[in-house]
Motif scaffolding. Structure first.
Motif, PDB file in Angstrom:
ATOM      1  N   MET A  46     -90.795 -15.984   1.987  1.00  0.00           N
ATOM      2  CA  MET A  46     -90.656 -14.539   1.823  1.00  0.00           C
ATOM      3  C   MET A  46     -89.331 -14.208   1.143  1.00  0.00           C
ATOM      4  N   LYS A  47     -89.386 -13.277   0.194  1.00  0.00           N
ATOM      5  CA  LYS A  47     -88.177 -12.780  -0.445  1.00  0.00           C
ATOM      6  C   LYS A  47     -87.797 -11.442   0.184  1.00  0.00           C
ATOM      7  N   ILE A  48     -86.549 -11.334   0.639  1.00  0.00           N
ATOM      8  CA  ILE A  48     -86.059 -10.083   1.213  1.00  0.00           C
ATOM      9  C   ILE A  48     -85.122  -9.449   0.191  1.00  0.00           C
ATOM     10  N   ALA A  49     -85.510  -8.296  -0.304  1.00  0.00           N
ATOM     11  CA  ALA A  49     -84.825  -7.686  -1.438  1.00  0.00           C
ATOM     12  C   ALA A  49     -84.241  -6.329  -1.078  1.00  0.00           C
ATOM     13  N   LEU A  50     -83.274  -5.912  -1.869  1.00  0.00           N
ATOM     14  CA  LEU A  50     -82.698  -4.575  -1.770  1.00  0.00           C
ATOM     15  C   LEU A  50     -83.131  -3.759  -2.971  1.00  0.00           C
ATOM     16  N   ASP A  51     -83.712  -2.589  -2.709  1.00  0.00           N
ATOM     17  CA  ASP A  51     -83.884  -1.595  -3.765  1.00  0.00           C
ATOM     18  C   ASP A  51     -82.558  -0.835  -3.844  1.00  0.00           C
ATOM     19  N   PRO A  52     -81.789  -1.043  -4.907  1.00  0.00           N
ATOM     20  CA  PRO A  52     -80.422  -0.499  -4.955  1.00  0.00           C
ATOM     21  C   PRO A  52     -80.347   0.914  -5.538  1.00  0.00           C
ATOM     22  N   TYR A  53     -81.387   1.696  -5.345  1.00  0.00           N
ATOM     23  CA  TYR A  53     -81.409   3.023  -5.954  1.00  0.00           C
ATOM     24  C   TYR A  53     -80.216   3.871  -5.518  1.00  0.00           C
ATOM     25  N   MET A  54     -79.780   3.716  -4.276  1.00  0.00           N
ATOM     26  CA  MET A  54     -78.674   4.551  -3.788  1.00  0.00           C
ATOM     27  C   MET A  54     -77.334   4.167  -4.413  1.00  0.00           C
ATOM     28  N   ILE A  55     -77.264   2.985  -5.052  1.00  0.00           N
ATOM     29  CA  ILE A  55     -76.018   2.581  -5.712  1.00  0.00           C
ATOM     30  C   ILE A  55     -76.262   2.364  -7.210  1.00  0.00           C
ATOM     31  N   ARG A  56     -77.201   3.118  -7.756  1.00  0.00           N
ATOM     32  CA  ARG A  56     -77.585   2.946  -9.157  1.00  0.00           C
ATOM     33  C   ARG A  56     -76.477   3.350 -10.128  1.00  0.00           C
ATOM     34  N   HIS A  57     -75.427   3.993  -9.604  1.00  0.00           N
ATOM     35  CA  HIS A  57     -74.301   4.337 -10.478  1.00  0.00           C
ATOM     36  C   HIS A  57     -73.535   3.098 -10.920  1.00  0.00           C
ATOM     37  N   LEU A  58     -73.713   1.982 -10.232  1.00  0.00           N
ATOM     38  CA  LEU A  58     -73.046   0.736 -10.611  1.00  0.00           C
ATOM     39  C   LEU A  58     -73.703   0.150 -11.858  1.00  0.00           C
TER      40      LEU A  58
END
Length: 304
Positions: free
Chosen positions: A1-13
């Motif tokens: 299983m791959k555990i991923a982060l949707d980084p939408y909240m830090i998309r300014h990076l």
């Protein structure tokens, strides 16, 4: 299983900074949702060769994988010019995925025509039936490309889309029967999907490739007043949340127990959107909670 982060909240990076931040937050996989410098909403991908090269270098440097990409195009629009443009954008997005070494693309069923295009049209120009027919035409063009490239396309029913409930979405995916076409289960959409979460996950299991984890309130409870929407009776408004686990009404014990029962082994992503002002704290919390539940409810061991 791959555990991923949707980084939408830090998309300014920037994309390289995003790789560093993802690793620092405890994740080794990124689920890249739409962003203006890569795959943006509704338009041709903005991923230049130079940008992709820099992104790949940063992924390697920080030991992070690109679990999924999320193109979002109007491939179910009954207006043929919109649909053809969406297919053209999809073909470019597939090229980006191949270049990035990303084997899974996730998306919605397309939401039909653009709202701007629908305004003022004749009644019946953007029905669910016409949207479904348009989406199948797009699949006729795109699925052979996914199959040829060895990619997986995982689609999700979404509140407001022409398919909102899980059962018809699972039926569509199963009936098409392509090895490249799979289904996503989005936990914060559960209360739009149906009434029995465990049964829905079991039903989806044979084609389930991707799940998203965030909490939400059950909008159907308290006389449909969990969210106060004015005027009263505005039941067509599709309100939901993407909260930290424990802030809503998803039964996480049941959710993870059922994932373990069906031996889910795809991509599982944290997709909280509600807390940009505390994005790092939220992302770390979600990584810890996901792992806690996975440890508590491990998949049954396969017989030797």
């Amino acid at each position: 299983m791959k555990i991923a982060l949707d980084p939408y909240m830090i998309r300014h990076l920037s994309l390289p900074e995003l790789c560093r931040a993802t690793a620092e937050l405890g994740y080794d996989q990124i689920e890249l949702s739409p962003r203006s410098d890569f795959l943006d909403w509704w338009v041709m991908p903005r991923a230049t060769k130079e940008r992709m090269a820099g992104f790949k270098a940063a992924l390697r440097e920080h030991g992070v994988g690109l679990a999924t990409l999320q193109p979002m195009y109007r491939w179910a629009s009954p207006f043929e010019d919109e649909r053809q443009w969406a297919v053209r954008c999809w073909k470019k997005a597939i090229e980006v995925a191949v270049e990035m070494g990303c084997d899974t693309l996730i998306s919605e069923f397309g939401r039909g025509a653009s709202p701007e295009r629908s305004v003022g049209e004749r009644p019946g120009a953007n029905t669910r039936e016409l949207c479904e027919a348009a989406w199948f035409r797009s699949m006729d063009e795109l699925l052979p490309i996914f199959e040829r490239e060895g990619l997986t396309l995982s689609v999700e029913p979404h509140p407001e889309d022409w398919v909102e409930q899980l059962q018809p979405a699972a039926d569509i995916v199963k009936n098409i029967g392509s090895k490249a076409l799979k289904l996503s289960y989005i936990a914060p959409h559960t209360f739009y999907y149906g009434d029995d979460m465990a049964a829905m996950i079991r039903e989806a299991a044979p084609v389930l490739a991707h799940v998203r984890v965030a909490d939400t309130f059950n909008h159907k409870k308290s006389s449909q007043l969990r969210y106060i929407v004015n005027p009263p009776g505005s039941t067509q408004i599709r309100v939901h949340q993407h909260l930290d686990m424990g802030q809503g009404e998803i039964d996480w014990d049941l959710f993870f127990t059922t994932l373990a029962e069906v031996k889910f082994d795809g991509v599982l992503s944290a997709c909280v959107f509600a807390w940009e002002e505390r994005a790092e704290e939220s992302s770390r919390f979600m990584r810890g909670e996901i792992q806690r539940y996975l440890d508590q409810y491990p998949r049954p061991s396969c017989p030797a």
